[in-house]
Design an enzyme around this catalytic site. Structure first.
Site, PDB file in Angstrom:
ATOM      1  N   ASP A   1       0.756  -1.634   0.166  1.00  0.00           N
ATOM      2  CA  ASP A   1      -0.122   0.059   0.153  1.00  0.00           C
ATOM      3  C   ASP A   1       0.759   1.895   0.100  1.00  0.00           C
ATOM      4  O   ASP A   1       0.414   2.154  -1.063  1.00  0.00           O
ATOM      5  CB  ASP A   1      -0.828   0.011   0.837  1.00  0.00           C
TER       6      ASP A   1
ATOM      7  N   TYR B   1       2.107   1.759  -3.491  1.00  0.00           N
ATOM      8  CA  TYR B   1       0.854   2.851  -4.449  1.00  0.00           C
ATOM      9  C   TYR B   1       0.583   4.071  -3.851  1.00  0.00           C
ATOM     10  O   TYR B   1       0.721   5.199  -5.027  1.00  0.00           O
ATOM     11  CB  TYR B   1      -0.107   2.001  -4.230  1.00  0.00           C
TER      12      TYR B   1
ATOM     13  N   SER C   1     -25.654   6.185  15.690  1.00  0.00           N
ATOM     14  CA  SER C   1     -24.879   5.540  16.297  1.00  0.00           C
ATOM     15  C   SER C   1     -24.848   5.007  17.256  1.00  0.00           C
ATOM     16  O   SER C   1     -26.107   4.389  16.532  1.00  0.00           O
ATOM     17  CB  SER C   1     -24.531   7.446  17.667  1.00  0.00           C
TER      18      SER C   1
ATOM     19  N   GLU D   1     -18.079  -7.866  15.816  1.00  0.00           N
ATOM     20  CA  GLU D   1     -17.395  -7.304  15.202  1.00  0.00           C
ATOM     21  C   GLU D   1     -16.319  -6.161  16.109  1.00  0.00           C
ATOM     22  O   GLU D   1     -17.160  -5.849  16.854  1.00  0.00           O
ATOM     23  CB  GLU D   1     -17.644  -5.867  14.271  1.00  0.00           C
TER      24      GLU D   1
ATOM     25  N   LYS E   1     -14.439  -2.830  16.841  1.00  0.00           N
ATOM     26  CA  LYS E   1     -15.370  -1.756  16.915  1.00  0.00           C
ATOM     27  C   LYS E   1     -14.443  -0.251  17.381  1.00  0.00           C
ATOM     28  O   LYS E   1     -13.121  -0.529  17.609  1.00  0.00           O
ATOM     29  CB  LYS E   1     -15.870  -0.972  18.850  1.00  0.00           C
TER      30      LYS E   1
ATOM     31  N   ASP F   1     -11.618   2.680  15.997  1.00  0.00           N
ATOM     32  CA  ASP F   1     -12.123   3.830  16.569  1.00  0.00           C
ATOM     33  C   ASP F   1     -11.023   4.763  15.287  1.00  0.00           C
ATOM     34  O   ASP F   1      -9.568   5.067  15.523  1.00  0.00           O
ATOM     35  CB  ASP F   1     -10.816   3.406  17.624  1.00  0.00           C
TER      36      ASP F   1
ATOM     37  N   TYR G   1     -18.609  -1.948   6.548  1.00  0.00           N
ATOM     38  CA  TYR G   1     -19.935  -3.169   7.826  1.00  0.00           C
ATOM     39  C   TYR G   1     -20.815  -2.150   8.081  1.00  0.00           C
ATOM     40  O   TYR G   1     -21.824  -3.131   8.698  1.00  0.00           O
ATOM     41  CB  TYR G   1     -19.421  -2.177   9.603  1.00  0.00           C
TER      42      TYR G   1
ATOM     43  N   LYS H   1     -24.391  -6.860  16.380  1.00  0.00           N
ATOM     44  CA  LYS H   1     -25.468  -6.954  15.444  1.00  0.00           C
ATOM     45  C   LYS H   1     -26.639  -7.890  16.015  1.00  0.00           C
ATOM     46  O   LYS H   1     -25.666  -9.349  14.584  1.00  0.00           O
ATOM     47  CB  LYS H   1     -25.137  -6.112  14.258  1.00  0.00           C
TER      48      LYS H   1
ATOM     49  N   CYS I   1     -20.247  36.275  37.871  1.00  0.00           N
ATOM     50  CA  CYS I   1     -20.720  37.789  38.586  1.00  0.00           C
ATOM     51  C   CYS I   1     -21.286  38.238  39.926  1.00  0.00           C
ATOM     52  O   CYS I   1     -21.369  39.408  40.287  1.00  0.00           O
ATOM     53  CB  CYS I   1     -22.510  37.671  37.983  1.00  0.00           C
TER      54      CYS I   1
ATOM     55  N   CYS J   1     -25.929  29.843  39.693  1.00  0.00           N
ATOM     56  CA  CYS J   1     -25.236  31.547  39.851  1.00  0.00           C
ATOM     57  C   CYS J   1     -27.344  31.869  40.081  1.00  0.00           C
ATOM     58  O   CYS J   1     -28.054  31.610  38.863  1.00  0.00           O
ATOM     59  CB  CYS J   1     -24.845  31.754  38.974  1.00  0.00           C
TER      60      CYS J   1
ATOM     61  N   CYS K   1     -25.449  37.426  34.475  1.00  0.00           N
ATOM     62  CA  CYS K   1     -24.471  36.964  34.529  1.00  0.00           C
ATOM     63  C   CYS K   1     -23.438  36.804  33.329  1.00  0.00           C
ATOM     64  O   CYS K   1     -23.786  36.068  32.087  1.00  0.00           O
ATOM     65  CB  CYS K   1     -24.019  35.687  35.218  1.00  0.00           C
TER      66      CYS K   1
END
Ligand code: IVH
Length: 679
Positions: free
Chosen positions: A33, A36, A82, A117, A119, A121, A227, A291, A410, A425, A431
């Site tokens: 790769d 390439y 998500s 599968e 996950k 990141d 996926y 899944k 404040c 507050c 404020c």
């Protein structure tokens, strides 16, 4: 052609085509790769220098674009979602129970085989093919709309540009990521060039994808795992495992090792196994994803809020480290909440530098007896804000932390309601910290989403007195253009860009607008409920004023929105009753065009109808019935009013059924409802 550069260009183009074929069609690449990528980068650079050369245009249109004005936006035909998280086997078991209950299939555990599968990141991407040709690619963005990164992803080998035997429309979803060793190499090279390095492979992948110059993306070692599917014209699989096989056949790379698990024990074994392999995998993972294998059941289960009911992420335990807590500082939020934040001696945990951690509230500080200068244990899990787990050692002469009883911004009294953990507050509109936070919320991504306007510029304009409330944003150009372009860090171009971004947002959807107002307890989900219920801004405003009279029709109508409830309804009504807010809303109404919301589904069988379910249903459980009604365009309410169109009465229905009789609302038996739902 005699010019050596042009000859080289032709040769490069031929080589790239040759290697593409070996890689995608024949599955027998003969170069790495990295080799390439080097060829590709050289080809692009040469093509840029000689755009008139015969093969330059082929190369440039295949992989080489420069965007001038940032990325265009692409609306996802099917929302990009998500995943819900599970942190323990118990959470996973609860997920199975939820699915079984929803479907009424508690007695058929064999139906719940799952594909497991890793996950990955990275960041999710949706790639659209029409008639087998790559048409566009978009990042997730807010789930409804992402950035058009088509030109950039054309430089990735993992993403085929042509598919054989694909349906007319096929959107493939997956994760853009960077291998760990590629990330380390990239950082070394960036450091050598005196450039900023990336904190982790995920940030490196995101930074490399979002390059306006595709030449840079082309040189970065980005990869893609497929996926899932988005919008499709024809079904290509009936199970998740077949779906993976089909994606692989099209030429995509899959995240491995994946495994079909038939029981909770299988999943448990898979999880433990992957955790052991984690350090040896070429890429970073933060857990595994389960899944449901059966796609017909996936479709019945559908989605809740932003996640599918049929999938879950089983996260790995958080990573920890020890460091010194330098100082506890207090931040004031949009609703006046005083939030303590730990300022830490920076420490690397799981590849990320951590210098701040959340302390939640004063009770938490007391309970853990956290003091300034302590040595503390910090933990970090995925994207969540790092937390202090415990104190390892108090510093000598340390003091118990005194939580302030006045607002640090404040000076107003900060008080705690009896049943609340938060100190607030009482400065309200005077404020400055609250005002700033409200403005930051107003321009934030899921609200007005004004490009180039964030915490820093809000702070700057607020401190200058240019923006006191959201309506001032829209006067910025008219009143302050001349002064802004003279300011440090600004020029004509950046100011024009900002003004254009603000102008573009004078048209806004109702749900974004409601969310942007920053009403307490009205997050995105509740804003959407309100928008779908009232449909237009005028209607909402008028009804909120009428609802101030307790027990009025408008009040009952507001409270009847499912999941709304009395406390939330009260917050909304108070917001609309407050004179300062009314003045602000009047100003905003003059400036903005607030688009009407669409009912849940306009062309659904039950579009515009309101349904109440009561009693015990036997054939389709309550949650599924409710989801089904919403898919068909109906609103599902929690109580019966004159506006209710149907009451579906199961066995042992009580007061709601009598209300329906009293108000003359049409009553359906469960069977009648099912017939209706099936159309
Ligand atoms: S499936 C509708 N599978 O994790 C289902 N997501 O925390 C969509 N992710 O937004 C997601 N690996 O960006 C799926 N094997 C995998 C994944 C995966 C990583 C990401 C994805 C998602 C996020 C949710």
């Amino acid at each position: 052609m005699t010019d050596p550069a042009l000859q080289r260009l032709e040769r490069l183009w031929q080589e790239l085509c040759h290697h593409d074929k070996l890689y995608h069609t024949d599955d027998t690449p003969i170069i790495s790769d990295a080799e390439y990528d080097t060829l590709k980068a050289e080809a692009l650079a040469l093509a840029r220098q000689h755009p008139e050369a015969p093969f330059a245009q082929n190369i440039l249109s295949a992989i080489g674009h420069k965007l001038k004005d940032g990325f265009a936006k692409i609306r996802h035909r099917k929302a990009m979602l998500s995943l819900d998280n599970a942190f323990s086997d118990d959470d996973v078991a609860a997920w199975f129970e939820r699915m079984a209950r929803f479907l009424g299939m508690e007695d058929q555990p064999e139906a719940f085989a799952c594909m497991a599968e890793p996950k990955v990141d990275g960041l999710s991407l949706s790639v659209r093919y029409e008639h087998g040709k790559l048409i566009s690619a978009a990042t997730r963005g807010d789930g409804a709309e992402g950035e058009d990164v088509t030109a950039n992803i054309r430089t990735l080998r993992d993403i085929p540009v042509m598919l054989q035997n694909a349906p007319d429309v096929l959107e493939v979803r997956g994760e853009i990521y960077m291998n760990r060793h590629d990330f380390i190499n990239l950082n070394e090279e960036e450091a050598k060039k005196g450039k900023k390095t990336f904190a982790n492979p995920r940030n490196a992948a995101a930074g490399s994808l979002r390059q306006l110059d595709t030449l840079i993306t082309a040189q970065r070692p980005l990869k893609f795992f497929a996926y899932a599917l988005g919008d499709v014209s024809d079904k290509i699989a009936t199970t998740q495992s077949d779906l993976r096989a089909a994606l692989k056949n099209f030429g995509f790379t899959l995240n491995e090792p994946a495994q079909l698990c038939r029981s909770a024990q299988d999943l448990h074994a898979y999880y433990n196994n992957i955790m052991l392999m984690r350090a040896d995998l070429a890429f970073e993972i933060d857990g595994v994803v389960y899944k449901l294998n059966n796609i017909a059941l996936q479709e019945r289960l559908g989605f809740v809020s932003r996640s599918p009911r049929w999938a879950i992420a089983h996260k790995f335990p958080p990573q920890q480290g020890e460091t010194r807590l330098k100082k506890i500082s207090i931040q004031v939020g949009r609703t006046g909440a005083l939030t303590p934040v730990a300022e830490l001696e920076p420490i690397g945990i799981g590849g990320v530098m951590v210098s701040r951690a959340s302390l939640h509230n004063e009770d938490e500080i007391m309970r853990k007896d956290i003091r300034e200068q302590d040595i503390v244990t910090i933990q970090r899990a995925g994207d969540v804000i790092p937390q202090i787990v415990r104190v390892v050692k108090h510093a000598e002469d340390s003091h118990i932390f005194q939580f302030p009883t006045r607002c640090p911004a404040c000076g107003s009294h900060a008080v705690r309601d009896e049943d609340e953990a938060v100190r607030r507050c009482t400065g309200g509109l005077i404020c400055p910290a609250q005002a700033k936070e409200r403005l930051i919320h107003f321009v934030s991504r899921n609200a007005f989403d004004i490009d180039g306007m964030g915490g820093k510029s809000i702070e700057e304009f607020f401190d200058l007195g240019w923006i006191n409330d959201p309506s001032d944003l829209f006067l910025l150009e008219e009143k302050h253009e001349a002064t802004l372009v003279e300011r440090k860090g600004w020029d004509v171009l950046s100011a024009q860009k900002l003004f254009a971004a603000i102008r573009a947002k004078k048209r806004i959807t109702l749900e974004r607008f409601i969310y942007a107002l920053g009403i307490r307890r009205i997050g995105e989900a509740n804003a959407k409920l309100l928008a779908r219920h009232y449909l237009s801004w005028q209607k909402l405003r008028e009804q909120m004023l009428l609802a101030q009279t307790a027990d009025s029709e408008a009040w009952r109508d507001l409270e009847s929105i499912e999941r709304m409830g009395e406390t939330i309804a009260q917050e909304v009504i108070e917001f609309f009753a407050e004179p300062q807010n009314q003045a602000l809303l009047n100003r905003l109404e003059l400036i903005l065009t607030i688009e009407d919301a669409k009912p849940a589904s306009q062309d659904g069988l039950l579009a515009g109808k309101t349904i109440v379910f009561t009693g015990t249903l036997t054939k389709m459980r309550r949650p599924e019935a409710k989801a089904r009604a919403e898919i068909l365009g109906a609103k599902v309410a929690g109580s019966v009013s004159k506006k209710t169109d149907y009451v579906v009465a199961g066995a042992d229905a009580g007061s709601k059924l009598s209300d329906a009789h009293a108000l003359g609302v049409k009553i359906l038996s469960e069977d009648e409802w099912l017939k209706m739902a099936e159309g």
